[in-house]
Design a protein around this motif. Structure first.
Motif, mmCIF file in Angstrom:
data_model
loop_
_atom_site.group_PDB
_atom_site.id
_atom_site.type_symbol
_atom_site.label_atom_id
_atom_site.label_comp_id
_atom_site.label_asym_id
_atom_site.label_seq_id
_atom_site.Cartn_x
_atom_site.Cartn_y
_atom_site.Cartn_z
ATOM 1 N N PHE A 182 0.840 -1.199 0.000
ATOM 2 C CA PHE A 182 0.000 0.000 0.000
ATOM 3 C C PHE A 182 0.871 1.243 0.000
ATOM 4 N N ASP A 183 0.536 2.200 -0.844
ATOM 5 C CA ASP A 183 1.262 3.461 -0.953
ATOM 6 C C ASP A 183 0.433 4.573 -0.309
ATOM 7 N N LEU A 205 -4.858 9.169 18.327
ATOM 8 C CA LEU A 205 -4.747 8.249 17.208
ATOM 9 C C LEU A 205 -4.190 6.923 17.702
ATOM 10 N N GLU A 206 -4.834 5.833 17.316
ATOM 11 C CA GLU A 206 -4.324 4.513 17.659
ATOM 12 C C GLU A 206 -3.294 4.065 16.626
ATOM 13 N N VAL A 207 -2.156 3.570 17.115
ATOM 14 C CA VAL A 207 -1.177 2.900 16.264
ATOM 15 C C VAL A 207 -1.416 1.402 16.440
ATOM 16 N N HIS A 214 1.797 2.746 8.683
ATOM 17 C CA HIS A 214 2.912 3.338 7.956
ATOM 18 C C HIS A 214 3.433 4.560 8.723
ATOM 19 N N PRO A 215 4.750 4.677 8.912
ATOM 20 C CA PRO A 215 5.299 5.814 9.666
ATOM 21 C C PRO A 215 4.885 7.169 9.109
ATOM 22 N N GLU A 216 4.683 7.249 7.810
ATOM 23 C CA GLU A 216 4.337 8.550 7.225
ATOM 24 C C GLU A 216 2.994 9.042 7.746
ATOM 25 N N GLU A 247 8.686 -2.421 17.592
ATOM 26 C CA GLU A 247 8.904 -1.659 16.365
ATOM 27 C C GLU A 247 8.032 -0.408 16.324
ATOM 28 N N ALA A 248 6.792 -0.516 16.790
ATOM 29 C CA ALA A 248 5.890 0.638 16.774
ATOM 30 C C ALA A 248 6.370 1.722 17.730
#
Length: 270
Positions: A182-183, A205-207, A214-216, A247-248
């Motif tokens: 996914f982009d 915001l939930e990660v 995506h980090p962006e 990682e998150a």
């Protein structure tokens, strides 16, 4: 967790999740039980028919069983009694809260949850409503993503009952399975529009690490004024608890978010 399970099975799963949390050295765990009121149309080949076929009616619709609030709260308290050194938060994940305002208000008044998430799992196409992964059987992927992000924006603007937006990239799960990588830059304007509205409302915001965010998108969240983040592994079984958290955490720290005062607090921008 799934509402059609018996509570004996679910209590056991919750207790095993707490055991897993202790094994991992987690200071806290939150059980954000689903509350879904949307009646879904189930197309042929649906993943949900494969997983929950006994709930599909003759007219090919599916209505999730109601949340057994008493059973849920009793199970949370049982876990708290059994694991006194683990911070255990109650919670609910509200599906399409802006479509079901009266039912949601009744549930929240009765429940007094520690954490309330808002999520968009479905889209309306004509007169019917579909779980988003099923729409990849029926619609072009880009059309699904545009419609999904527009509906998430309506959710934020139309409902103030939740404090955390769950898995902003929910539609990406079906994209990854059906399309490939996914982009996010292809939908940057729509993501920023949603994130700007969420930041303006003062919510978090939930990660979600089920499919790594995506980090962006987290960077856009900070740029659009977002202040708070929470983490979720979307673990529907104990061994999935906290998958991807290391990682998150490293990712959000690199973007400028820092942990709160207590281990179960929201993370804030530094």
């Amino acid at each position: 967790m799934h509402s059609e399970w018996s509570w004996d099975a679910r209590r056991g799963s919750m207790e095993r999740t707490c055991t897993r949390a202790v094994e991992l050295g987690l200071p806290a765990v939150a059980f954000t039980e689903h509350a879904d009121h949307t009646r879904l149309t189930i197309p042929e080949g649906s993943f949900f028919e494969q997983a929950h076929g006994h709930l599909v009616a003759e007219d090919r619709t599916l209505q999730a069983p109601p949340l057994d609030l008493t059973g849920y709260l009793e199970s949370v308290q049982r876990c708290r009694d059994k694991y006194p050194d683990l911070k255990i938060l109650s919670g609910v994940e509200l599906g399409e809260a802006h479509w079901h305002a009266d039912a949601v208000a009744t549930l929240l008044e009765a429940g007094q949850f520690d954490r309330v998430l808002g999520s968009q799992h479905c889209l309306q196409v004509g007169s019917q409503r579909y779980e988003i992964p099923d729409l990849y059987l029926l619609m072009p992927p880009a059309e699904i993503m545009h419609a999904y992000l527009a509906e998430v924006h309506r959710l934020i603007e139309s409902s103030d009952v939740f404090a955390v937006l769950g898995h902003i990239d929910y539609a990406v799960r079906g994209w990854v399975v059906n399309v490939g990588p996914f982009d996010p830059w292809a939908f940057e304007d729509e993501f920023r529009h949603v994130l700007r509205a969420l930041a303006g409302s003062g919510r978090a915001l939930e990660v979600n690490t089920r499919v790594p965010l995506h980090p962006e998108i987290v960077r856009w969240w900070r740029q659009e004024g977002g202040d708070a983040i929470t983490f979720a592994s979307d673990a529907h079984e104990p061994m999935a608890l906290a998958n991807g958290f290391a990682e998150a955490v490293a990712m959000v720290e690199s973007i400028g978010f820092r942990p709160g005062r207590h281990p179960y607090d929201l993370w804030r921008r530094g």
